[in-house]
Structure formats: C-alpha cells, structure tokens
Design a protein around this motif. Structure first.
Motif, PDB file in Angstrom:
ATOM      1  N   PRO A  25      36.415  13.730   0.549  1.00 39.87           N
ATOM      2  CA  PRO A  25      36.976  14.737   0.850  1.00 39.87           C
ATOM      3  C   PRO A  25      36.158  16.076   0.789  1.00 39.87           C
ATOM      4  O   PRO A  25      36.121  16.920   1.652  1.00 39.87           O
ATOM      5  N   TYR A  30      35.444  15.688  -5.012  1.00 36.83           N
ATOM      6  CA  TYR A  30      36.249  14.500  -4.889  1.00 36.83           C
ATOM      7  C   TYR A  30      35.172  13.202  -4.315  1.00 36.83           C
ATOM      8  O   TYR A  30      35.150  13.348  -2.868  1.00 36.83           O
ATOM      9  N   TYR A  82      34.212  13.438 -11.422  1.00 37.53           N
ATOM     10  CA  TYR A  82      35.645  13.396 -11.445  1.00 37.53           C
ATOM     11  C   TYR A  82      36.416  12.633 -12.539  1.00 37.53           C
ATOM     12  O   TYR A  82      35.791  11.655 -13.116  1.00 37.53           O
ATOM     13  N   GLN A 108      49.861   7.840  -1.893  1.00 38.29           N
ATOM     14  CA  GLN A 108      49.901   9.316  -1.164  1.00 38.29           C
ATOM     15  C   GLN A 108      50.856   8.967  -0.046  1.00 38.29           C
ATOM     16  O   GLN A 108      50.953   8.094   0.481  1.00 38.29           O
ATOM     17  N   ASP A 170      49.588  18.804  -5.496  1.00 43.32           N
ATOM     18  CA  ASP A 170      49.710  18.461  -6.988  1.00 43.32           C
ATOM     19  C   ASP A 170      50.389  19.320  -7.955  1.00 43.32           C
ATOM     20  O   ASP A 170      51.111  19.051  -8.848  1.00 43.32           O
ATOM     21  N   ARG A 202      42.663  26.198 -10.072  1.00 38.48           N
ATOM     22  CA  ARG A 202      42.847  24.568 -10.439  1.00 38.48           C
ATOM     23  C   ARG A 202      44.041  24.790 -11.282  1.00 38.48           C
ATOM     24  O   ARG A 202      44.351  25.520 -12.084  1.00 38.48           O
ATOM     25  N   TYR A 208      47.400  18.945 -16.913  1.00 35.56           N
ATOM     26  CA  TYR A 208      46.881  17.883 -16.903  1.00 35.56           C
ATOM     27  C   TYR A 208      47.461  16.624 -18.112  1.00 35.56           C
ATOM     28  O   TYR A 208      47.635  15.605 -17.498  1.00 35.56           O
ATOM     29  N   TYR A 358      45.880  26.665  -5.620  1.00 41.41           N
ATOM     30  CA  TYR A 358      45.953  25.270  -5.251  1.00 41.41           C
ATOM     31  C   TYR A 358      47.362  25.277  -4.520  1.00 41.41           C
ATOM     32  O   TYR A 358      47.353  26.138  -3.463  1.00 41.41           O
ATOM     33  N   TRP A 359      48.295  24.678  -5.077  1.00 41.62           N
ATOM     34  CA  TRP A 359      49.500  24.354  -4.169  1.00 41.62           C
ATOM     35  C   TRP A 359      50.590  25.352  -4.514  1.00 41.62           C
ATOM     36  O   TRP A 359      51.921  25.215  -4.133  1.00 41.62           O
ATOM     37  N   TRP A 364      47.081  25.352   3.499  1.00 42.12           N
ATOM     38  CA  TRP A 364      46.511  24.409   3.579  1.00 42.12           C
ATOM     39  C   TRP A 364      46.321  23.814   5.003  1.00 42.12           C
ATOM     40  O   TRP A 364      47.458  23.943   5.552  1.00 42.12           O
ATOM     41  N   PHE A 423      35.077  21.150   3.540  1.00 41.03           N
ATOM     42  CA  PHE A 423      36.109  20.105   3.039  1.00 41.03           C
ATOM     43  C   PHE A 423      36.656  19.385   4.320  1.00 41.03           C
ATOM     44  O   PHE A 423      36.823  19.976   5.381  1.00 41.03           O
ATOM     45  N   TRP A 425      39.030  17.312   5.554  1.00 42.98           N
ATOM     46  CA  TRP A 425      40.209  17.300   6.479  1.00 42.98           C
ATOM     47  C   TRP A 425      40.387  18.809   7.068  1.00 42.98           C
ATOM     48  O   TRP A 425      41.023  18.875   8.336  1.00 42.98           O
TER      49      TRP A 425
HETATM   50  C1  9WN Z   1      44.327  14.402  -7.001  1.00 42.63           C
HETATM   51  C2  9WN Z   1      41.508  14.920  -2.144  1.00 42.63           C
HETATM   52  C3  9WN Z   1      42.834  15.345  -2.904  1.00 42.63           C
HETATM   53  C4  9WN Z   1      44.137  15.509  -1.797  1.00 42.63           C
HETATM   54  C5  9WN Z   1      45.215  16.192  -2.615  1.00 42.63           C
HETATM   55  C6  9WN Z   1      44.664  17.391  -3.294  1.00 42.63           C
HETATM   56  C7  9WN Z   1      43.693  16.966  -4.554  1.00 42.63           C
HETATM   57  C8  9WN Z   1      43.306  15.480  -6.252  1.00 42.63           C
HETATM   58  C9  9WN Z   1      42.659  16.296  -7.382  1.00 42.63           C
HETATM   59  O1  9WN Z   1      42.340  16.418  -3.711  1.00 42.63           O
HETATM   60  O2  9WN Z   1      44.112  16.099  -5.387  1.00 42.63           O
HETATM   61  O3  9WN Z   1      44.538  13.535  -5.986  1.00 42.63           O
HETATM   62  O4  9WN Z   1      41.922  15.634  -8.014  1.00 42.63           O
HETATM   63  O5  9WN Z   1      43.181  17.600  -7.542  1.00 42.63           O
HETATM   64  O6  9WN Z   1      45.804  18.115  -3.963  1.00 42.63           O
HETATM   65  O7  9WN Z   1      46.218  16.405  -1.822  1.00 42.63           O
HETATM   66  O8  9WN Z   1      44.472  14.380  -1.176  1.00 42.63           O
HETATM   67  O9  9WN Z   1      41.366  15.963  -1.165  1.00 42.63           O
END
Ligand code: 9WN
Length: 435
Positions: A25, A30, A82, A108, A170, A202, A208, A358-359, A364, A423, A425
């Motif tokens: 990602p 990631y 990670y 997912q 998340d 975050r 967490y 974040y969310w 997004w 990123f 996507w």
């Molecule tokens: C946990 C990878 C992922 C997305 C999720 C996004 C974020 C991960 C994290 O990143 O989540 O899965 O470590 O925060 O919330 O939608 O798939 O891009």
C-alpha cells in the motif's frame, strides 16, 4: 495536468509493486500485501498493465486458507517497519490456515468479486481476462461460502466482522462505545507507524491495546469462528463490509453467466443475494437518521452514527429509489457544504468528528470511488461529478496521500494530505476514475 498525474499514479504503482508479485500500500508504513488494497490496486494496473493486475489478484488468492478464508494481510517478507507482524498474529494456529503464507487471522471487505468483473470490463483482450477469471473465480466463490457459513450465526444473510481492522475503517468513532465495554490489559509494544507518521494522525496506544486484546482472545481459541462468535467483545454487522459482499455476489453472478454452466453456483449466489439485501434494508437502514448504520451484534444494539460507510450501499444497488434519495439528502446536508470536500469519513456535525485523524473524519479515495459509481447508478450525476472532481482536486493539489482533510479552509495554511504518501490505492483508483 491529467496526463502528468496519470504518469505519477502509474509510477507509484510500479514502484510499490514487489518482486513477489504483489503491491504494498505504501513504502515503510505498510510493507506487506493487504486484501482490499490489492483489489483496488489491480483495477489501477488493469488500465495499463493487465498482467500485473492478474498477478496481484493471483498472489492474494494463493494465500487463501483451506476453508475459503482470505486474510487481511499476507506477510510475504520479514519487515521491522510494521507492528503487529506475523509473530503476533500467528495464523498457523488455525488448523486450516495456509502454511505457505504467514498472515493475519482476520479478513477485510470482500472486494474481489467486483474487482474481477471490473477487470473484465476494462480489458481490451476479453478472452484472455475471461480465461484468468475462469481459473480463479471459484476461489472467490469459496470465500463467500466461508462468509455465509461461518460468519452469520443467526442466519440472517448479514455477516459479522470480529475486529475493527476487518472493517478497513480502523479507528472510526463508530467503535468508541464498544471500546467502552472493554478493559484490555496495557500491552508493552513498540509502535512502528507513529515513528513514520505524525501520531496525531494515527490511533492512540490505548486504542491499540483494544485491537491487540481482541486478537489475543481469537488466538486463545486458534481463530475458531464459532468461538470468536461466542466470545469476541467486538462483533459487528458493518454496512460497508456487507455492501461489498453483495456487490461481489452480483459481479460473480454476471461473470458465471458469461462463463456459462455453473448453474448451482449462480442459484446459490442468487439465494444469498436475496436474503442479504432483504435483511440489509430491514436491519441496517435507520429511517430516522436517513442513513445505513452498523449493528453491534455482541451487545445487540444499533450503532446510530452516520459515516461514509453509511452511503456505500449505493454502490451495491441496495437502497430503493426512495431510500437512495433520503441517504443522499443526508449526505449532502451533513457532509456536503460548500466549505467541505466530499466525502468525510465521519459525520462532520458530530462531536466525535476529527478532520485530521485517520478514519475519524478525513476523506479516503476508495470510499469516494465507491460513492461516485453508486451515485451514477442511481442517476445522481451532478453529485457524482462533484465527488469525482473533489477527489481529483485533492490529489492534484497535494499528491497521492492516504487520506485528506475534508475542510477546504485547512488548505489555506497547509499543503499536504495525511498518513502515508505515494499511496497505492489513491493512485490506482485515480486511474480508474478518470477513465
Ligand atoms: C491495519 C493498508 C491498510 C488499509 C486499511 C487502513 C490501514 C492498517 C493499519 O492500512 O490499516 O489493517 O496498520 O493501520 O485503515 O483500510 O487496508 O492500506
């Protein structure tokens, strides 16, 4: 302008593509393969490199478990950037897990059915992509079979998620009341994400603790679905997740009809589809809020908040014309002011809204992408065009970030998006949106 951005988008995807046949990602933050990211990424590649699109899907499907389950992260490599990694998740505990690919024991949103159909629609060489689909579609079918047989304890046609990471959204404020029912131990761990990204963008360490504790409970029972359904403190019917399932059911019905034969599978998918759609509108539609909502199955109560997930059923053709009019009105009233980019991830009129975190508020691109197609399907072309132009404006203004401040005024003083840069996507879905 558009051409430059397209080139940049392709470059991001190419650079994030790994030798193992999958796309991360984003760098650092990631470093593995994520399930719903992979589906969206394949769509980006489909516009200019179908072989990579197929490889992306194939690599993910290779990691499927014997019971049809497809994990949310496949840990193809070791990485120290990670947390939590394979040593924490321990997918090997499940007797049917895929022993060739360490992964998480959670999943997912099920995007692979509609991703396959989209790849077919985009393809110039339809015969070639159809051959690929023929070879792989049964794996996606098995994945849906897993959901309907293992994740629907009350046989409603609505599947549950047992972890907030399964939702893809998340740290949404939707989960705050569930966290209030739990009191997890304080874990000792070293976060990696907050070394790479401003911690204010975050989730917190205490959040967490909750995320890790749910996994520990599942691990104590070797990720057994029945035990998770009995014991997980987080058990939610999510409209986004279920809308993805329904959209992918529909896509698979269409694809099996093109392939020919497979009458038994088509009949089963149609049966799931009818049941799911009926329950969805009965249980997850909140007429008073004028929106689709989540349902907390553990505590047997609706989660009565509006988020961008509340509008995702448009993408799957779930609302009636009247319901569509109502939810779009809710969206435009709460999320659609002239001072806002569509579409914030959480209700901007609610006190839990945070435009940077974040969310809990940011825009997004994957949710916008769904919204764009959903609005078009229901004939709301003008609003659809606004979602598209808001998305492309953000991407061209600040770049292919992971998420974006929905408040237009924020860009008077800062010229960036949030979370990871370059990123995948965001790049992939830009390529799909402009085509
Ligand atoms: C946990 C990878 C992922 C997305 C999720 C996004 C974020 C991960 C994290 O990143 O989540 O899965 O470590 O925060 O919330 O939608 O798939 O891009």
């Amino acid at each position: 302008m558009t051409t430059d951005l397209s080139q940049e988008a392709r470059q991001i995807l190419n650079e994030n593509f790994q030798n193992g046949g999958y796309t991360i990602p984003c760098k650092g933050l990631y470093p593995f393969q994520w399930k719903w990211d992979s589906g969206f990424i394949a769509l980006g590649f489909a516009h200019y490199d179908m072989e990579k699109a197929k490889t992306e899907m194939k690599t993910l499907l290779d990691a499927q478990w014997e019971n049809g389950f497809i994990p949310h992260i496949v840990f193809h490599v070791n990485s120290d950037t990670y947390f939590p990694g394979p040593d924490f998740h321990q997918s090997e505990l499940h007797p049917l897990s895929n022993k060739n690919y360490p992964s998480t024991g959670m999943t997912q949103p099920p995007v692979l059915g509609f991703t396959l159909e989209k790849m077919y629609q985009i393809a110039e060489d339809k015969a070639d992509v159809l051959q690929f689909i023929k070879e792989n579609i049964d794996k996606v079918y098995d994945n849906h079979h897993y959901f309907y047989t293992k994740r629907d304890p009350q046989n409603e046609g609505l599947v549950y998620i047992y972890h907030n990471w399964e939702s893809g959204t998340d740290n949404s404020p939707l989960w705050d009341d569930i966290w209030a029912t739990m009191n997890p131990p304080t874990y000792t761990f070293v976060r990696k994400d907050t070394k790479l990204i401003d911690p204010s963008e975050r989730p917190s360490n205490r959040e967490y603790d909750h995320y890790l504790h749910i996994i520990d409970i599942a691990k104590e029972h070797n990720y057994d679905d029945q035990k998770i359904a009995e014991l997980s403190p987080f058990l939610v019917q999510d409209p986004l997740f279920n809308a993805m399932l329904i959209k992918s059911n529909e896509a698979m019905i269409n694809l099996y009809k093109i392939i020919g034969g497979n009458e038994d599978k088509i009949a089963q998918l149609e049966q799931w589809q009818a049941k799911s759609k009926a329950s969805f509108n009965k249980k997850l539609y909140d007429a008073e809020l004028g929106a689709y909502i989540h349902y907390d199955l553990r505590n047997e109560k609706p989660i009565r908040f509006v988020s961008s997930s509340s509008f995702s059923p448009l993408f799957a053709g779930i609302p009636s014309k009247e319901q569509a009019a109502t939810i779009i009105n809710t969206m435009m009233t709460k999320f659609g002011g002239d001072d806002m980019y569509l579409c914030a991830s959480f209700d901007p009129t609610n006190e839990r809204f945070n435009p940077k975190k974040y969310w809990r508020g940011p825009v997004w691109i994957n949710l916008n992408w769904m919204l764009y197609f959903g609005l078009k399907d229901y004939g709301y072309n003008e609003i659809a065009e606004r979602v598209k132009s808001d998305s492309t404006e953000l991407l061209s203004k600040v770049g292919f970030y992971e998420y974006f401040n929905p408040l237009k005024s924020a860009y008077d003083t800062e010229n960036k998006g949030y979370g990871g840069g370059n990123f995948s996507w965001s790049a992939a879905l830009y390529l799909d949106l402009i085509n």
